[in-house]
Scaffold this motif. Structure first.
Motif, PDB file in Angstrom:
ATOM      1  N   GLU A 233      59.299  17.894 -52.798  1.00 13.67           N
ATOM      2  CA  GLU A 233      58.774  19.006 -53.574  1.00 13.67           C
ATOM      3  C   GLU A 233      57.692  19.768 -52.811  1.00 13.67           C
ATOM      4  O   GLU A 233      57.675  20.990 -52.782  1.00 13.67           O
ATOM      5  CB  GLU A 233      58.195  18.445 -54.881  1.00 13.67           C
ATOM      6  CG  GLU A 233      57.982  19.464 -55.950  1.00 13.67           C
ATOM      7  CD  GLU A 233      57.524  18.788 -57.240  1.00 13.67           C
ATOM      8  OE1 GLU A 233      56.411  19.101 -57.692  1.00 13.67           O
ATOM      9  OE2 GLU A 233      58.276  17.945 -57.761  1.00 13.67           O
ATOM     10  N   TYR A 234      56.789  19.033 -52.177  1.00 23.18           N
ATOM     11  CA  TYR A 234      55.672  19.641 -51.452  1.00 23.18           C
ATOM     12  C   TYR A 234      56.116  20.227 -50.121  1.00 23.18           C
ATOM     13  O   TYR A 234      55.569  21.215 -49.655  1.00 23.18           O
ATOM     14  CB  TYR A 234      54.582  18.586 -51.235  1.00 23.18           C
ATOM     15  CG  TYR A 234      53.304  19.139 -50.677  1.00 23.18           C
ATOM     16  CD1 TYR A 234      52.508  20.011 -51.402  1.00 23.18           C
ATOM     17  CD2 TYR A 234      52.890  18.791 -49.401  1.00 23.18           C
ATOM     18  CE1 TYR A 234      51.332  20.512 -50.885  1.00 23.18           C
ATOM     19  CE2 TYR A 234      51.709  19.292 -48.875  1.00 23.18           C
ATOM     20  CZ  TYR A 234      50.935  20.142 -49.615  1.00 23.18           C
ATOM     21  OH  TYR A 234      49.781  20.641 -49.092  1.00 23.18           O
TER      22      TYR A 234
ATOM     23  N   ASN B 156      60.094  11.990 -53.771  1.00 25.06           N
ATOM     24  CA  ASN B 156      60.185  13.208 -54.582  1.00 25.06           C
ATOM     25  C   ASN B 156      59.000  14.129 -54.326  1.00 25.06           C
ATOM     26  O   ASN B 156      59.142  15.339 -54.240  1.00 25.06           O
ATOM     27  CB  ASN B 156      60.273  12.862 -56.073  1.00 25.06           C
ATOM     28  CG  ASN B 156      61.606  12.256 -56.437  1.00 25.06           C
ATOM     29  OD1 ASN B 156      62.603  12.441 -55.738  1.00 25.06           O
ATOM     30  ND2 ASN B 156      61.629  11.502 -57.518  1.00 25.06           N
ATOM     31  N   TYR B 157      57.808  13.539 -54.210  1.00 28.27           N
ATOM     32  CA  TYR B 157      56.618  14.342 -53.941  1.00 28.27           C
ATOM     33  C   TYR B 157      56.742  15.082 -52.613  1.00 28.27           C
ATOM     34  O   TYR B 157      56.473  16.280 -52.530  1.00 28.27           O
ATOM     35  CB  TYR B 157      55.375  13.441 -53.931  1.00 28.27           C
ATOM     36  CG  TYR B 157      54.141  14.151 -53.436  1.00 28.27           C
ATOM     37  CD1 TYR B 157      53.462  15.046 -54.251  1.00 28.27           C
ATOM     38  CD2 TYR B 157      53.677  13.954 -52.141  1.00 28.27           C
ATOM     39  CE1 TYR B 157      52.334  15.711 -53.791  1.00 28.27           C
ATOM     40  CE2 TYR B 157      52.553  14.614 -51.681  1.00 28.27           C
ATOM     41  CZ  TYR B 157      51.889  15.486 -52.503  1.00 28.27           C
ATOM     42  OH  TYR B 157      50.790  16.152 -52.037  1.00 28.27           O
TER      43      TYR B 157
ATOM     44  N   GLN C 106      59.043   7.916 -55.994  1.00 29.18           N
ATOM     45  CA  GLN C 106      57.953   8.831 -56.340  1.00 29.18           C
ATOM     46  C   GLN C 106      57.423   9.556 -55.115  1.00 29.18           C
ATOM     47  O   GLN C 106      57.247  10.778 -55.135  1.00 29.18           O
ATOM     48  CB  GLN C 106      56.823   8.073 -57.030  1.00 29.18           C
ATOM     49  CG  GLN C 106      57.159   7.675 -58.447  1.00 29.18           C
ATOM     50  CD  GLN C 106      56.051   6.890 -59.100  1.00 29.18           C
ATOM     51  OE1 GLN C 106      55.152   6.389 -58.441  1.00 29.18           O
ATOM     52  NE2 GLN C 106      56.110   6.768 -60.416  1.00 29.18           N
ATOM     53  N   ILE C 107      57.149   8.824 -54.053  1.00 28.47           N
ATOM     54  CA  ILE C 107      56.611   9.487 -52.862  1.00 28.47           C
ATOM     55  C   ILE C 107      57.676  10.355 -52.207  1.00 28.47           C
ATOM     56  O   ILE C 107      57.386  11.434 -51.705  1.00 28.47           O
ATOM     57  CB  ILE C 107      55.980   8.494 -51.863  1.00 28.47           C
ATOM     58  CG1 ILE C 107      55.076   9.257 -50.906  1.00 28.47           C
ATOM     59  CG2 ILE C 107      57.027   7.702 -51.110  1.00 28.47           C
ATOM     60  CD1 ILE C 107      54.077   8.401 -50.182  1.00 28.47           C
TER      61      ILE C 107
END
Length: 129
Positions: free
Chosen positions: A18-19, A14-15, A11-12
């Motif tokens: 993306e960011y 991917n974040y 999750q982190i």
């Protein structure tokens, strides 16, 4: 270590992909979840890692002689050696940490100098995590 399970890592990761931050800014501490996350982010992003030593965490970890403090001291050393830029809360602390870790630390003070009028445009915005 509940935080740092495989799902949280994904999750982190991917974040951050993306960011796509320019800078990852964090306090320099040796707690396992934070240290592991910072190392992971540094390895899996193009962002610069900037750490701030606000308290003398090295001394705190050195006073206690248990396994947790030894691990935190090692984690602290690892993330400091990984960082692109290192700040401390004072000149005295910058000098102490430079001796301890063989890296350059810069004091980062709160405040500003308003003798000159501020620039209308400073820089392009950057993304921080």
């Amino acid at each position: 270590m509940v935080f740092w399970k495989k799902n949280a890592k994904l999750q982190i990761g991917n974040y951050v992909k993306e960011y796509d931050p320019d800078i990852i800014f964090s306090f320099a501490i040796g707690a396992n979840p934070v240290a592991l996350m910072l190392q992971y982010l540094k390895e899996h992003s193009r962002a610069k890692l900037v750490l701030y030593v606000a308290d003398d965490v090295h001394a705190h970890y050195s006073i206690k002689r248990n396994a947790i403090s030894k691990r935190r001291k090692k984690n602290l050393s690892n993330i400091i050696n990984t960082a692109d830029l290192l700040y401390t809360a004072s000149q005295e602390m910058a000098e102490k940490y430079a001796r301890l870790y063989g890296r350059t630390f810069y004091p980062l003070y709160k405040g500003c100098d308003l003798q000159q009028p501020p620039k209308a445009t400073v820089n392009q915005p950057i993304k921080l995590v």
